[in-house]
Design an enzyme around this catalytic site. Structure first.
Site, short mmCIF file in Angstrom:
data_model
loop_
_atom_site.label_atom_id
_atom_site.label_comp_id
_atom_site.label_asym_id
_atom_site.label_seq_id
_atom_site.Cartn_x
_atom_site.Cartn_y
_atom_site.Cartn_z
N SER A 25 0.65 -1.46 -0.05
CA SER A 25 -0.08 -0.05 -0.06
C SER A 25 0.86 1.29 -0.01
CB SER A 25 -1.03 -0.12 1.35
OG SER A 25 -0.14 0.05 2.37
N LEU A 27 4.31 3.83 -1.55
CA LEU A 27 4.56 4.45 -2.71
C LEU A 27 4.71 3.60 -4.13
CD1 LEU A 27 5.64 6.99 -4.21
CD2 LEU A 27 7.75 6.76 -3.32
N VAL A 28 5.67 2.49 -3.81
CA VAL A 28 6.11 1.64 -5.01
C VAL A 28 5.17 0.61 -4.97
CG1 VAL A 28 7.97 0.21 -5.76
CG2 VAL A 28 8.55 2.00 -4.59
N GLY A 29 4.37 0.16 -4.00
CA GLY A 29 3.36 -0.84 -3.99
C GLY A 29 2.14 -0.35 -4.85
N TYR A 151 20.07 2.18 9.43
CA TYR A 151 19.41 1.74 8.05
C TYR A 151 20.08 1.16 6.99
CZ TYR A 151 15.81 2.19 4.60
OH TYR A 151 14.95 1.88 3.31
N PRO A 178 17.01 1.30 -6.35
CA PRO A 178 16.34 2.37 -6.94
C PRO A 178 16.90 3.76 -6.46
CG PRO A 178 14.91 1.64 -5.28
CD PRO A 178 16.13 0.84 -4.89
N LYS A 202 5.38 21.50 1.31
CA LYS A 202 5.59 22.91 1.83
C LYS A 202 5.12 24.03 0.68
CE LYS A 202 10.25 22.38 3.78
NZ LYS A 202 11.66 22.75 3.53
#
Length: 329
Positions: A25, A27-29, A151, A178, A202
């Protein structure tokens, strides 16, 4: 007539692929869902998981979801993520949670005999001190950036485990790298987001409130961006066709690199923003360049066409304006 019967029988023999997408759910999915809706194949069933379906930090829940759907292929997008300002100071948390999640997914894929697993890595895994353009062979050539080493190392370990699972058990586990992803369904919270969604948020507020639009830093840093729908097409290609264990960089061509200032201007143009623009030069720019080479991708897909950044930015701004109330922010 006889031939038709043969073709039908052949279709029945085609092995059904069950492709499970974690982080389905996000961005990429969402990008993959969008592309697949117009590129359906009869031998593929796609399942998009969200955090509501299973907590992938739990080994029990991860194994249960694999048992439920019995995937033959997996695209692993789920991660505990955040922009630079969200990650800083949380290296232990980001390392442990991402390690746990990735270990669960890889072990479940191994135990349930998944035929191919494609994991999504991140440009944050690249060595902090390196020469550019960087390529797939240089991933482990030095520590990641000290701001987000937790990370960076956790994501790097996916590549290490892919090689180990292949060597010990013959698994086809691979990964893609990516560059900076953006598009509809992104996280637009300025404190948690990446460059483009943060600037879009913004710009929206500055236009609505009649205030100045502020860019952190000088805007001189150059970045490669990839539109989530382009990345989705490449992920689908990878799960169908990419057979190497070694990672592959999914990045636009070197000449498509743009400065933060240029991308900010594209966003303002899409909003038709006429107000004041301020550069907060007391804020850092981050690395001025992080160029990644897509030579390997081009060897496989020389004809692939990336959406021009300006057009992709405009589509993302339009999506955000239209879905402002429901967007993550």
């Amino acid at each position: 007539e006889h031939l038709e019967v043969l073709i039908t029988a052949d279709k029945l023999n085609m092995e059904k692929k069950v492709i499970l997408v974690t982080g389905g759910s996000g961005l990429v999915g969402k990008g993959i869902q969008s592309v697949i809706s117009s590129d359906k194949r009869e031998d593929e069933e796609w399942i998009f998981l969200s955090s509501k379906d299973a907590n992938l930090l739990s080994k029990e829940e991860t194994f249960a979801v694999f048992e439920k759907y019995k995937p033959t292929h997996v695209i692993h997008l789920a991660a505990l993520v955040g922009g630079l300002y969200a990650i800083m100071g949380k290296n232990c948390d980001f390392f442990r949670k991402n390690m746990k999640m990735n270990d669960n997914i890889l072990e479940a894929s191994h135990k349930t005999k998944v035929k191919k697993l494609v994991s999504c890595l991140s440009s944050s895994i690249f060595p902090h001190k390196t020469s550019y353009p960087i390529d797939e062979t240089m991933v482990h050539d030095g520590p990641p950036h000290p701001s987000f080493f937790g990370y960076g190392y956790a994501k790097r370990m996916v590549d290490v485990l892919n090689k180990a699972y292949n060597e010990e058990y013959g698994c086809l586990f691979t990964s893609v790298l990516p560059c900076n992803i953006f598009g509809p369904h992104d996280n637009f919270n300025p404190l948690q987001s990446q460059v483009i969604p943060g600037l879009i948020s913004k710009a929206y507020e500055a236009k609505k409130n009649g205030t100045a639009f502020e860019i952190w830093g000088t805007g001189a840093a150059q970045r490669q961006f990839i539109y989530s729908l382009d990345l989705a097409k490449l992920f689908i290609w990878a799960v169908r066709s990419y057979q190497e264990i070694e990672p592959i960089i999914f990045a636009s061509d070197l000449e498509d690199e743009v400065s933060i200032k240029d991308v900010a201007m594209m966003i303002l143009e899409a909003f038709e923003f006429k107000g004041e623009v301020k550069f907060l030069t007391d804020k850092g720019d981050g690395p001025l360049k992080k160029t990644a080479s897509n030579a390997k991708l081009r060897k496989y897909l020389p004809q692939f066409q990336f959406t021009p950044t300006r057009e992709a930015v405009r589509e993302t701004v339009e999506w955000y304006v239209k879905n402002y109330d429901s967007a993550r922010k």
